[in-house]
Design a protein around this motif. Structure first.
Motif, short mmCIF file in Angstrom:
data_model
loop_
_atom_site.label_atom_id
_atom_site.label_comp_id
_atom_site.label_asym_id
_atom_site.label_seq_id
_atom_site.Cartn_x
_atom_site.Cartn_y
_atom_site.Cartn_z
N GLY A 161 0.81 -1.20 0.00
CA GLY A 161 0.00 0.00 0.00
C GLY A 161 0.85 1.26 0.00
O GLY A 161 2.08 1.22 0.02
N THR A 162 0.17 2.39 -0.02
CA THR A 162 0.83 3.69 -0.04
C THR A 162 0.93 4.26 1.37
O THR A 162 0.25 3.82 2.30
N HIS A 163 1.82 5.24 1.51
CA HIS A 163 1.96 5.99 2.76
C HIS A 163 2.30 5.10 3.96
O HIS A 163 1.82 5.32 5.08
N LEU A 164 3.13 4.07 3.73
CA LEU A 164 3.56 3.25 4.85
C LEU A 164 4.42 4.09 5.79
O LEU A 164 5.21 4.92 5.34
N PRO A 165 4.30 3.89 7.10
CA PRO A 165 5.06 4.72 8.05
C PRO A 165 6.55 4.41 8.01
O PRO A 165 6.97 3.30 7.67
N GLU A 166 7.33 5.41 8.37
CA GLU A 166 8.78 5.25 8.47
C GLU A 166 9.11 4.45 9.74
O GLU A 166 8.30 4.36 10.67
N PRO A 167 10.31 3.84 9.79
CA PRO A 167 10.72 3.18 11.03
C PRO A 167 10.65 4.15 12.21
O PRO A 167 10.91 5.34 12.06
N SER A 168 10.30 3.62 13.38
CA SER A 168 10.18 4.46 14.56
C SER A 168 10.53 3.65 15.79
O SER A 168 10.23 2.46 15.88
N TYR A 169 11.16 4.32 16.76
CA TYR A 169 11.53 3.68 18.02
C TYR A 169 10.55 4.00 19.14
O TYR A 169 10.82 3.67 20.29
N ASN A 170 9.43 4.62 18.79
CA ASN A 170 8.43 4.93 19.81
C ASN A 170 7.07 5.12 19.15
O ASN A 170 6.58 6.23 19.00
N ILE A 171 6.47 4.01 18.75
CA ILE A 171 5.14 4.05 18.14
C ILE A 171 4.11 4.01 19.26
O ILE A 171 4.16 3.15 20.15
N SER A 172 3.17 4.94 19.22
CA SER A 172 2.16 5.03 20.28
C SER A 172 0.75 4.95 19.68
O SER A 172 0.58 5.11 18.47
N PRO A 173 -0.25 4.70 20.50
CA PRO A 173 -1.62 4.59 20.00
C PRO A 173 -2.04 5.79 19.16
O PRO A 173 -1.71 6.93 19.48
N THR A 174 -2.76 5.50 18.10
CA THR A 174 -3.26 6.38 17.04
C THR A 174 -2.20 6.68 15.98
O THR A 174 -2.52 7.25 14.94
N ASP A 175 -0.93 6.29 16.21
CA ASP A 175 0.08 6.43 15.17
C ASP A 175 -0.22 5.44 14.04
O ASP A 175 -0.85 4.40 14.26
N PRO A 176 0.29 5.72 12.83
CA PRO A 176 0.17 4.73 11.75
C PRO A 176 1.14 3.57 11.97
O PRO A 176 2.28 3.78 12.39
#
Length: 230
Positions: free
Chosen positions: A24-39
Motif C-alpha cells: 500500500g501507499t503511505h507506509l510509516p517510516e521506522p520508529s523507536y516509539n510508536i504510540s496509540p493512534t500512530d500509523p
C-alpha cells in the motif's frame, strides 16, 4: 498490554518476510516509539472473487468498528484481550474474518513498584516479533464518497497473560505468533472463533517464553537511543 513499540529495519525486509503481493501507499517510516493512534504497518489478506491477496498497508493503531460514529472511540481499543475477543462487540466482527499481523522489532513495558514505574525494552533476540492483530475499515460519513480519506483503516494488537520471565514486569504481553501460524491467522476463509483464539495463545506460549529484556531510560522521543540498556 502493549502501548509502545518499535519497528526498525527496511521496508523491503518486511515485504520479503511476509511474502507480500501488494504494498500500500503511505507506509510509516521506522520508529523507536510508536504510540496509540500512530500509523503502523499491518499485513492482511483480502478476499475478492475467491482470490486471496496478501497486502501490507498503513493502519491507524486504534481500532474503530464500522458502527462507531467517531473515529476515536471513548474506550481505548489499541489492545484487545485474546481471551474475550470473540465475544466483545467492538472486536468480534474483525476477529471473524479481518485478522492481521503487525511486525515489531520490540516493545516497551513498565514495571510498577509503588509509585515508581521502570521502563524495559522487550525483544525476541535475532528475530522480528509478529503481533496478532485485527483490522477494521471505518467510514467517515462527513466526507463525500470520492474523498480519499473517507475510508480509514484501523487496527488493534491482541494481548494475553504473560508467561516466562516477562511476567515479572507486567501481567500482560502482546500475542506473538510463530511463523508456522501466520497463514492460518490471516486466512479470511477461516472463521474467527474462540477456539482459534485459544489455539493462537497455545502456539504463542513458547515464543513468549523466549522474550528477553533490559531496563531503558525514559521513553520520550523516537530516537534509536531509546532501546539502549542503562
Amino acid at each position: 498490554m502493549c502501548g509502545r513499540f518499535v519497528v526498525a529495519g527496511s521496508e523491503q525486509d518486511l515485504i520479503d518476510l511476509f511474502d507480500v503481493d501488494l504494498v500500500g501507499t503511505h507506509l510509516p517510516e521506522p520508529s523507536y516509539n510508536i504510540s496509540p493512534t500512530d500509523p503502523v504497518r499491518v499485513v492482511l489478506e483480502s478476499l475478492k472473487e475467491d482470490k486471496i491477496t496478501r497486502r501490507m498497508e498503513a493502519a491507524r493503531w486504534w481500532l474503530t468498528p464500522s458502527f462507531s460514529k467517531e473515529l476515536k472511540t471513548k474506550m481505548p481499543t489499541f489492545n484487545a484481550r485474546t481471551e474475550t475477543v470473540a465475544e466483545k462487540a467492538t472486536f468480534k466482527a474483525s476477529f471473524k474474518s479481518k485478522r492481521a499481523l503487525i511486525p515489531a522489532s520490540g516493545y516497551y513495558e513498565w514495571r510498577t513498584e509503588g509509585k515508581t514505574k521502570t521502563p524495559f525494552y522487550i525483544q525476541l533476540p535475532g528475530e522480528t516479533m509478529v503481533f496478532a492483530g485485527l483490522y477494521s475499515w471505518w467510514r467517515n460519513q462527513a466526507l463525500p464518497e470520492d474523498h480519499p480519506e473517507r475510508w480509514v483503516l484501523t487496527s488493534t494488537i491482541l494481548t494475553r497473560d504473560a508467561t516466562g520471565e516477562v511476567e515479572g514486569i507486567h501481567d500482560r504481553t502482546p500475542l506473538i505468533l510463530p511463523r508456522d501460524f501466520w497463514d492460518e491467522w490471516l486466512d479470511p476463509k477461516t472463521e474467527g472463533t474462540q477456539a482459534l483464539a485459544d489455539e493462537a495463545m497455545a502456539v504463542a506460549t513458547p515464543v513468549t517464553e523466549q522474550l528477553r529484556f533490559h531496563e531503558v531510560g525514559p521513553v520520550r522521543d523516537a530516537s534509536p537511543e531509546l532501546i539502549n540498556p542503562l
